[in-house]
Motif scaffolding. Structure first.
Motif, PDB file in Angstrom:
ATOM      1  N   GLN A 161      15.256   9.084   2.445  1.00  0.00           N
ATOM      2  CA  GLN A 161      14.029   8.038   2.288  1.00  0.00           C
ATOM      3  C   GLN A 161      13.242   7.810   3.618  1.00  0.00           C
ATOM      4  OE1 GLN A 161      15.309   4.238   0.563  1.00  0.00           O
ATOM      5  NE2 GLN A 161      13.080   3.561   0.337  1.00  0.00           N
ATOM      6  N   VAL A 162      11.932   7.667   3.322  1.00  0.00           N
ATOM      7  CA  VAL A 162      10.892   7.508   4.242  1.00  0.00           C
ATOM      8  C   VAL A 162      10.411   5.996   4.262  1.00  0.00           C
ATOM      9  CG1 VAL A 162       8.733   8.420   5.158  1.00  0.00           C
ATOM     10  CG2 VAL A 162      10.202   9.933   4.200  1.00  0.00           C
ATOM     11  N   GLY A 163      10.708   5.370   5.367  1.00  0.00           N
ATOM     12  CA  GLY A 163      10.239   3.823   5.349  1.00  0.00           C
ATOM     13  C   GLY A 163      11.114   3.215   4.204  1.00  0.00           C
ATOM     14  N   ASN A 164      10.633   1.788   4.130  1.00  0.00           N
ATOM     15  CA  ASN A 164      11.183   0.933   3.183  1.00  0.00           C
ATOM     16  C   ASN A 164      10.355   1.105   1.759  1.00  0.00           C
ATOM     17  OD1 ASN A 164      13.166  -0.004   5.095  1.00  0.00           O
ATOM     18  ND2 ASN A 164      11.562  -1.506   5.774  1.00  0.00           N
ATOM     19  N   SER A 165      10.972   0.760   0.743  1.00  0.00           N
ATOM     20  CA  SER A 165      10.200   0.716  -0.478  1.00  0.00           C
ATOM     21  C   SER A 165       9.376  -0.535  -0.486  1.00  0.00           C
ATOM     22  CB  SER A 165      11.356   0.191  -1.635  1.00  0.00           C
ATOM     23  OG  SER A 165      12.295   1.237  -1.708  1.00  0.00           O
ATOM     24  N   PHE A 166       8.348  -0.338  -0.876  1.00  0.00           N
ATOM     25  CA  PHE A 166       7.224  -1.234  -1.125  1.00  0.00           C
ATOM     26  C   PHE A 166       6.460  -1.619  -2.442  1.00  0.00           C
ATOM     27  CE2 PHE A 166       5.466   2.941  -0.043  1.00  0.00           C
ATOM     28  CZ  PHE A 166       4.365   2.975  -0.996  1.00  0.00           C
ATOM     29  N   GLU A 167       6.278  -3.004  -2.522  1.00  0.00           N
ATOM     30  CA  GLU A 167       5.817  -3.401  -3.854  1.00  0.00           C
ATOM     31  C   GLU A 167       4.374  -2.863  -4.168  1.00  0.00           C
ATOM     32  OE1 GLU A 167       4.669  -7.745  -6.074  1.00  0.00           O
ATOM     33  OE2 GLU A 167       5.902  -7.810  -3.969  1.00  0.00           O
ATOM     34  N   ASP A 168       4.234  -2.511  -5.587  1.00  0.00           N
ATOM     35  CA  ASP A 168       3.101  -2.176  -5.914  1.00  0.00           C
ATOM     36  C   ASP A 168       2.015  -3.327  -6.397  1.00  0.00           C
ATOM     37  OD1 ASP A 168       0.928  -0.928  -7.168  1.00  0.00           O
ATOM     38  OD2 ASP A 168       1.766  -0.251  -9.067  1.00  0.00           O
ATOM     39  N   SER A 169       1.426  -3.821  -5.068  1.00  0.00           N
ATOM     40  CA  SER A 169       0.534  -5.048  -5.504  1.00  0.00           C
ATOM     41  C   SER A 169      -0.922  -4.589  -5.379  1.00  0.00           C
ATOM     42  CB  SER A 169       0.952  -5.896  -4.313  1.00  0.00           C
ATOM     43  OG  SER A 169       0.646  -5.346  -2.959  1.00  0.00           O
ATOM     44  N   PHE A 170      -0.767  -3.295  -5.495  1.00  0.00           N
ATOM     45  CA  PHE A 170      -2.483  -2.822  -5.570  1.00  0.00           C
ATOM     46  C   PHE A 170      -2.673  -1.881  -6.777  1.00  0.00           C
ATOM     47  CE2 PHE A 170       0.835  -0.301  -3.120  1.00  0.00           C
ATOM     48  CZ  PHE A 170       0.691   1.025  -3.780  1.00  0.00           C
ATOM     49  N   ASP A 171      -2.052  -2.273  -7.859  1.00  0.00           N
ATOM     50  CA  ASP A 171      -1.990  -1.492  -9.156  1.00  0.00           C
ATOM     51  C   ASP A 171      -2.211  -0.152  -9.071  1.00  0.00           C
ATOM     52  OD1 ASP A 171      -2.182  -4.097 -10.505  1.00  0.00           O
ATOM     53  OD2 ASP A 171      -4.232  -4.323 -10.279  1.00  0.00           O
ATOM     54  N   SER A 172      -1.374   0.387  -8.426  1.00  0.00           N
ATOM     55  CA  SER A 172      -1.222   1.998  -8.288  1.00  0.00           C
ATOM     56  C   SER A 172      -2.488   2.811  -7.790  1.00  0.00           C
ATOM     57  CB  SER A 172      -0.628   2.697  -9.493  1.00  0.00           C
ATOM     58  OG  SER A 172       0.566   2.008  -9.783  1.00  0.00           O
ATOM     59  N   GLU A 174      -4.941   4.991  -5.997  1.00  0.00           N
ATOM     60  CA  GLU A 174      -4.281   6.079  -5.293  1.00  0.00           C
ATOM     61  C   GLU A 174      -4.703   6.177  -3.812  1.00  0.00           C
ATOM     62  OE1 GLU A 174      -5.091   9.993  -7.203  1.00  0.00           O
ATOM     63  OE2 GLU A 174      -4.837   9.091  -9.154  1.00  0.00           O
ATOM     64  N   LYS A 175      -5.715   5.615  -3.638  1.00  0.00           N
ATOM     65  CA  LYS A 175      -6.246   5.577  -2.229  1.00  0.00           C
ATOM     66  C   LYS A 175      -5.275   4.727  -1.363  1.00  0.00           C
ATOM     67  CE  LYS A 175     -11.225   6.731  -2.745  1.00  0.00           C
ATOM     68  NZ  LYS A 175     -12.453   5.846  -2.640  1.00  0.00           N
ATOM     69  N   ILE A 176      -4.787   3.473  -1.869  1.00  0.00           N
ATOM     70  CA  ILE A 176      -3.888   2.666  -1.258  1.00  0.00           C
ATOM     71  C   ILE A 176      -2.553   3.237  -1.139  1.00  0.00           C
ATOM     72  CG2 ILE A 176      -2.910   0.399  -1.072  1.00  0.00           C
ATOM     73  CD1 ILE A 176      -5.466  -0.688  -2.556  1.00  0.00           C
ATOM     74  N   LEU A 177      -2.114   3.810  -2.122  1.00  0.00           N
ATOM     75  CA  LEU A 177      -0.681   4.584  -2.018  1.00  0.00           C
ATOM     76  C   LEU A 177      -0.658   5.488  -1.027  1.00  0.00           C
ATOM     77  CD1 LEU A 177       1.993   5.003  -3.215  1.00  0.00           C
ATOM     78  CD2 LEU A 177       1.031   6.628  -5.073  1.00  0.00           C
ATOM     79  N   ASP A 178      -1.833   6.257  -1.153  1.00  0.00           N
ATOM     80  CA  ASP A 178      -2.009   7.256  -0.038  1.00  0.00           C
ATOM     81  C   ASP A 178      -1.956   6.719   1.336  1.00  0.00           C
ATOM     82  OD1 ASP A 178      -2.279   9.618  -1.935  1.00  0.00           O
ATOM     83  OD2 ASP A 178      -4.417   9.897  -1.144  1.00  0.00           O
ATOM     84  N   SER A 179      -2.544   5.981   1.632  1.00  0.00           N
ATOM     85  CA  SER A 179      -2.656   5.356   3.049  1.00  0.00           C
ATOM     86  C   SER A 179      -1.092   4.640   3.359  1.00  0.00           C
ATOM     87  CB  SER A 179      -3.517   3.971   3.001  1.00  0.00           C
ATOM     88  OG  SER A 179      -3.372   3.088   2.445  1.00  0.00           O
ATOM     89  N   LYS A 180      -0.295   4.045   2.295  1.00  0.00           N
ATOM     90  CA  LYS A 180       0.928   3.371   2.608  1.00  0.00           C
ATOM     91  C   LYS A 180       1.821   4.762   2.776  1.00  0.00           C
ATOM     92  CE  LYS A 180       0.675  -0.835   0.267  1.00  0.00           C
ATOM     93  NZ  LYS A 180       1.229  -1.604   1.370  1.00  0.00           N
ATOM     94  N   ILE A 181       1.607   5.909   2.123  1.00  0.00           N
ATOM     95  CA  ILE A 181       2.762   7.196   2.345  1.00  0.00           C
ATOM     96  C   ILE A 181       2.291   7.489   3.733  1.00  0.00           C
ATOM     97  CG2 ILE A 181       3.113   9.353   1.698  1.00  0.00           C
ATOM     98  CD1 ILE A 181       2.426   8.690  -1.222  1.00  0.00           C
ATOM     99  N   ALA A 182       1.129   7.742   4.056  1.00  0.00           N
ATOM    100  CA  ALA A 182       0.815   8.127   5.456  1.00  0.00           C
ATOM    101  C   ALA A 182       1.268   7.342   6.605  1.00  0.00           C
ATOM    102  CB  ALA A 182      -0.770   8.474   5.456  1.00  0.00           C
TER     103      ALA A 182
END
Length: 196
Positions: A161-172, A174-182
Motif C-alpha cells: 500500500q502506498v500512503g493512506n486510503s483517502f476519501e473520495d470527496s472529489f467525485d472521482s 481524474e485530475k484530482i485523483l492523479d494529483s493524489k496518487i502522485a
C-alpha cells in the motif's frame, strides 16, 4: 491403456462429474485453467477448486491446484494489472456492500513462460483497477463514505500500500485523483509518512 484413456478424457470427465468450466489463458489451448462449481463447507463458505494444467496427446501435467472461497464461482475476466501489456486473469471471489464492492483473485499471466501466478491479498481489494500512468493498482471502496487506496506491485508480486486510503470527496475527478496518487507516490519514495 486404461490410464491413458483417463488422462485423455480427464477434462471431459471433470465437466460431466462436477460442472467444471474451462478457460484458456494463452493462445496455446493446451494450457487449461479449470474451475469447478464449488461446494459449500460447514462454515457456509462456498469453495471452488481451481486447477491449472498442461495437456498433450496422451498426457496431462498439473501445474498447480488451489481451493478458493468464492461467493458465486466460475465468473472471470481479463485485464492487465502489472503494466506488461498482457491480460491477466481475474476470478470473482464475491461482492460486498450489497453488490457494490467486487472482489477478485488475480493471477498474473506470462505467455512466454506459460505461467499463472496468484497475487495473494489482491482478493481483499474492492473494485480494483490498474492505473497505467503511475503503474499502480487502485482500489475503490463503497461504504458510508467512499475511499480510494493505492498499491504497488513489489518483488514476488506482493502488494504494497502506498500512503493512506483517502476519501473520495472529489467525485472521482481524474485530475484530482492523479494529483493524489502522485503525492502518495512521492511521499512513499521519500519515506515520509502521510498525515491525515
Amino acid at each position: 491403456m486404461q490410464r491413458l484413456w483417463l488422462l485423455i478424457t480427464f477434462p471431459l470427465w471433470l465437466s460431466l462429474a462436477k460442472g467444471w468450466k474451462y478457460f484458456y489463458p494463452f493462445n496455446d489451448r493446451s494450457y487449461v485453467l479449470a474451475i469447478d462449481e464449488g461446494s459449500v463447507k460447514t462454515s457456509g463458505e462456498r469453495v471452488c477448486t481451481v486447477h491449472f494444467f498442461h495437456q498433450k496427446t496422451g498426457s496431462q501435467t498439473t501445474l498447480w491446484k488451489q481451493e478458493l472461497a468464492m461467493q458465486y464461482g466460475q465468473e472471470t475476466k481479463k485485464a492487465d494489472f502489472n503494466g506488461d501489456g498482457v491480460a491477466d486473469f481475474l476470478i470473482l471471489k464475491g461482492t460486498g456492500a450489497r453488490g457494490s464492492n467486487e472482489l477478485y483473485y488475480l493471477f498474473l499471466a506470462n505467455p512466454k513462460a506459460k505461467t499463472l501466478k496468484r497475487v495473494k491479498g489482491f482478493e481483499d481489494l474492492p473494485n480494483p483497477s490498474y492505473h497505467p500512468k503511475y503503474q499502480v493498482v487502485t482500489s475503490y471502496s463503497f461504504a458510508g463514505k467512499n475511499y480510494y487506496s493505492i498499491y504497488r506491485m513489489g518483488k514476488g508480486n506482493q502488494l504494497i500500500q502506498v500512503g493512506n486510503s483517502f476519501e473520495d470527496s472529489f467525485d472521482s475527478d481524474e485530475k484530482i485523483l492523479d494529483s493524489k496518487i502522485a503525492a502518495a507516490l512521492k511521499q512513499h519514495k521519500t519515506g515520509t509518512k502521510k498525515s491525515n
